[in-house]
Design a protein around this motif. Sequence first.
Motif, PDB file in Angstrom:
ATOM      1  N   UNK A 131       2.653  22.880  11.543  1.00 26.82           N
ATOM      2  CA  UNK A 131       2.712  21.490  12.013  1.00 26.82           C
ATOM      3  C   UNK A 131       2.750  20.530  10.830  1.00 26.82           C
ATOM      4  N   UNK A 132       2.041  20.861   9.761  1.00 28.35           N
ATOM      5  CA  UNK A 132       2.079  20.026   8.555  1.00 28.35           C
ATOM      6  C   UNK A 132       3.495  19.931   8.006  1.00 28.35           C
ATOM      7  N   UNK A 133       4.233  21.043   7.993  1.00 25.75           N
ATOM      8  CA  UNK A 133       5.621  21.043   7.514  1.00 25.75           C
ATOM      9  C   UNK A 133       6.492  20.115   8.366  1.00 25.75           C
ATOM     10  N   UNK A 134       6.269  20.129   9.698  1.00 22.60           N
ATOM     11  CA  UNK A 134       7.038  19.242  10.573  1.00 22.60           C
ATOM     12  C   UNK A 134       6.716  17.773  10.282  1.00 22.60           C
ATOM     13  N   UNK A 135       5.445  17.466  10.063  1.00 22.66           N
ATOM     14  CA  UNK A 135       5.053  16.083   9.788  1.00 22.66           C
ATOM     15  C   UNK A 135       5.611  15.607   8.450  1.00 22.66           C
ATOM     16  N   UNK A 136       5.709  16.506   7.481  1.00 19.83           N
ATOM     17  CA  UNK A 136       6.345  16.157   6.206  1.00 19.83           C
ATOM     18  C   UNK A 136       7.822  15.831   6.430  1.00 19.83           C
ATOM     19  N   UNK A 137       8.461  16.628   7.298  1.00 24.13           N
ATOM     20  CA  UNK A 137       9.894  16.462   7.528  1.00 24.13           C
ATOM     21  C   UNK A 137      10.194  15.125   8.207  1.00 24.13           C
ATOM     22  N   UNK A 138       9.341  14.679   9.114  1.00 24.40           N
ATOM     23  CA  UNK A 138       9.608  13.429   9.844  1.00 24.40           C
ATOM     24  C   UNK A 138       9.032  12.204   9.134  1.00 24.40           C
ATOM     25  N   UNK A 139       8.324  12.426   8.004  1.00 24.49           N
ATOM     26  CA  UNK A 139       7.787  11.303   7.239  1.00 24.49           C
ATOM     27  C   UNK A 139       6.408  10.864   7.638  1.00 24.49           C
ATOM     28  N   UNK A 140       5.747  11.593   8.545  1.00 23.57           N
ATOM     29  CA  UNK A 140       4.377  11.247   8.935  1.00 23.57           C
ATOM     30  C   UNK A 140       3.385  11.568   7.823  1.00 23.57           C
ATOM     31  N   UNK A 141       3.732  12.491   6.924  1.00 22.04           N
ATOM     32  CA  UNK A 141       2.928  12.825   5.742  1.00 22.04           C
ATOM     33  C   UNK A 141       3.832  12.733   4.512  1.00 22.04           C
ATOM     34  N   UNK A 142       3.240  12.414   3.378  1.00 18.50           N
ATOM     35  CA  UNK A 142       3.981  12.350   2.125  1.00 18.50           C
ATOM     36  C   UNK A 142       3.647  13.554   1.264  1.00 18.50           C
ATOM     37  N   UNK A 143       4.660  14.190   0.646  1.00 21.76           N
ATOM     38  CA  UNK A 143       4.398  15.396  -0.151  1.00 21.76           C
ATOM     39  C   UNK A 143       3.591  15.092  -1.408  1.00 21.76           C
ATOM     40  N   UNK A 144       2.790  16.059  -1.817  1.00 21.58           N
ATOM     41  CA  UNK A 144       2.065  15.945  -3.080  1.00 21.58           C
ATOM     42  C   UNK A 144       3.035  16.006  -4.256  1.00 21.58           C
ATOM     43  N   UNK A 145       4.050  16.870  -4.127  1.00 17.32           N
ATOM     44  CA  UNK A 145       5.110  16.959  -5.128  1.00 17.32           C
ATOM     45  C   UNK A 145       6.385  17.420  -4.444  1.00 17.32           C
ATOM     46  N   UNK A 146       7.539  17.250  -5.130  1.00 13.81           N
ATOM     47  CA  UNK A 146       8.805  17.624  -4.545  1.00 13.81           C
ATOM     48  C   UNK A 146       9.505  16.439  -3.908  1.00 13.81           C
ATOM     49  N   UNK A 147      10.653  16.700  -3.295  1.00 16.37           N
ATOM     50  CA  UNK A 147      11.510  15.634  -2.777  1.00 16.37           C
ATOM     51  C   UNK A 147      11.969  15.943  -1.352  1.00 16.37           C
ATOM     52  N   UNK A 148      11.916  14.932  -0.475  1.00 16.26           N
ATOM     53  CA  UNK A 148      12.464  15.035   0.877  1.00 16.26           C
ATOM     54  C   UNK A 148      13.525  13.941   1.016  1.00 16.26           C
ATOM     55  N   UNK A 149      14.776  14.333   1.209  1.00 13.36           N
ATOM     56  CA  UNK A 149      15.872  13.377   1.315  1.00 13.36           C
ATOM     57  C   UNK A 149      16.512  13.472   2.699  1.00 13.36           C
ATOM     58  N   UNK A 150      17.030  12.346   3.201  1.00  6.14           N
ATOM     59  CA  UNK A 150      17.670  12.354   4.514  1.00  6.14           C
ATOM     60  C   UNK A 150      18.740  11.281   4.578  1.00  6.14           C
ATOM     61  N   UNK A 151      19.676  11.470   5.494  1.00  6.21           N
ATOM     62  CA  UNK A 151      20.733  10.507   5.741  1.00  6.21           C
ATOM     63  C   UNK A 151      20.110   9.197   6.228  1.00  6.21           C
ATOM     64  N   UNK A 152      20.505   8.058   5.673  1.00  6.94           N
ATOM     65  CA  UNK A 152      19.866   6.785   6.058  1.00  6.94           C
ATOM     66  C   UNK A 152      20.073   6.405   7.523  1.00  6.94           C
ATOM     67  N   UNK A 153      21.094   6.948   8.167  1.00 10.20           N
ATOM     68  CA  UNK A 153      21.341   6.631   9.576  1.00 10.20           C
ATOM     69  C   UNK A 153      20.673   7.630  10.534  1.00 10.20           C
TER      70      UNK A 153
END
Length: 747
Positions: free
Chosen positions: A567-589
Amino acid sequence: MEAELRTQIPGLDATVADYACGFLKFTAANSYSPDGSEDALSSITALLTSASGDFSSENETAVHNLVEKFLESLTAANGVDGETRQMAGSARRLDQTIHVGSQRNISSTLGLTGGNVDLESANARKVESRVDRKKLEKAERKIRAKQDRKVMKNVEYEASRLLNQPDETQSYEEFFMAVNPLQLGSDAASKSKDIKVDGIDVSISGKRILLDTNLTLAYGRRYGLVGQNGIGKSTLLRALSRREVAIPTHISILHVEQEITGDDTAALQAVLDADVWRKHLLREQEKITKELTELEAERSQMADTAVEAGRLDVQREGLDSTLGDIQSKLAEMESDKAESRAASILAGLGFSAERQQHPTKSFSGGWRMRLALARALFCEPDLLLLDEPSNMLDVPSITFLSNYLQGYPSTVLVVSHDRAFLNEVATDIIHQHSERLDYYKGANFDSFYATKEERRKTAKREYENQMAQRAHLQAFIDKFRYNAAKSSEAQSRIKKLEKMPVLEAPEAEYSVHFKFPDVEKLSPPIIQMSNVSFGYSKDNILLRNVDLDVQLDSRIGIVGPNGAGKTTALKLLIGALQPTSGLISQNPRLRIGFFAQHHVDALDLNMSAVGFMAAKYHGKSDEEYRRHLGAFGITGMTGLQKMELLSGGQKSRVAFACLSLTNPHILVLDEPSNHLDIEAMDALSEALQRFQGGVLMVSHDVTMLQNVCTALWVCDKGTIEHFGGTVNDYKRRITAQANEAGVVQAQ
């Protein structure tokens, strides 16, 4: 009084007579107002009239006069010397101690609850009440109507029940012993544990769940109870667990429904304490052993007096007999193996040896539900009731539970919508529908489903053929009934029509359809996690170096043990949590639709589904919202009811309907199958297959993972890695690892 009652009402049930006399004596001794005596007179008159079965005015008047005469004499006697009042509050000491356990044909209930004695064991034959239950209920309704008309505040009449509803202040131990009276001696062990109850009715809040249906459970079989959302499966289990259905008291029952209350008790000890009678019997064994030691010491020091020696011998014999029964019961429970068995169950449900020593208050709600399940498995009741057990478990724990239940020695009744789980566990299927129960003996879910469909098609075909035949006969009759030349033929067809059996119209085929909106195309990358790590503190990193890429055509399933970080991985993916390190990128639309495991928390249960959607998603008419809900199986007036009245599956459908209004490109789903019935799960699987966007789901449902996902990732030990096999391959790997761990532990 009893003699006069029996003269007036021949064949009066002894229990009813004893109750009536005792109630009147108590009223005379304790009532300080005329209203109290009047209520007692009215209630007991109605009860005895009902018990007599004669509701004529003459009989009612005679019973009323007899009860009034008896009450007046008791009240007068009480007013003269006050002895009755004094007796009501005092207890008489017996001249000699009686050890119930020494009477081999009586089943004793030790200690904490005084009224739970098995009457079937105390009598040589089963004595059934002669009271007509329907007439008793009718009499109770009359009493209630009379009392409602009185100007008396804060008084509520409640109809008698087999067992009162447990209140919020009732502890687990109190409720356990109220539902499961202890059975000692060989008499209890010899009784059949098959369950057969005919003509049961079950209702809740005025809604009929079952009507005049039969419950049949053969001991040692494992039954899967299936049916559509809102049909009343959980209500039936609750009625069974509280013995509102007349299940014999020598059959122990345990229902896994609510999480345990957290306190300082260690998890392992909480499981051991769950078997209330084992703990109580161990205390009784210690107490009786101490008493016997004291008796032996007293016997050796006293003078050789025949009377005193005889008294001590009788007392010792009674204690020896009770102790023998207790030790036999403990041996039957395998009390000496209790701790190792409890630890093994907890380990299978995901509790490490270290976590088994943690206090229960340190666990979250999901883990406390696992503890509740572990307690039930440890107690091994004769009838184990499980309501959607897989909702609280991950795939490894479901695999353990499935394997455990396949060797379970007693009867299991499980409500589940997990096809794979039912296929592995169930030996029989019970289909609840149309206020009745249909039995499919020797069937797992797949064979049940095929048989049910064949039965439905056959019934539909027979009904349609008969309707066509009836229509053909009726057309001939209507045409030639008054034709002299054809009148004899018309009469012949009339008789033939009258003799034809009347077939019930087959049930309408139950189907649900989910539909997600079309998705406009986006250029990649859609959403990507690169070398992502996360921890709630620097010293406790939950996920390390995660690389995950989700495209519009992705169908990714994530599995793994609870607490591993899915569940933590899902919350990182949707932006509900911010990663300690690394990068999450997504299409602006990009628009992401997130279905949370605890989605009900986002719903206002005091509102209707239509009202909630109108308040949160503006711009449509009520009719459009109702039409949209209908696409997710919320039809008719259901969308206008308060959501607190909906079943868990119906609330899930509302959440999916709300999710689709966001018009997402990517669906991120956390345990989407929880609470959905089989048909809704099939509809969701088909809708996800047709969905033009990407899907990333965390799920424990093997069937949904197989139907929807083309890629499987395993989240465990701080990483998320691609798994090359199928879900069944993953389950086999888990089982092999558990077996290896068991061998190592045994060594």
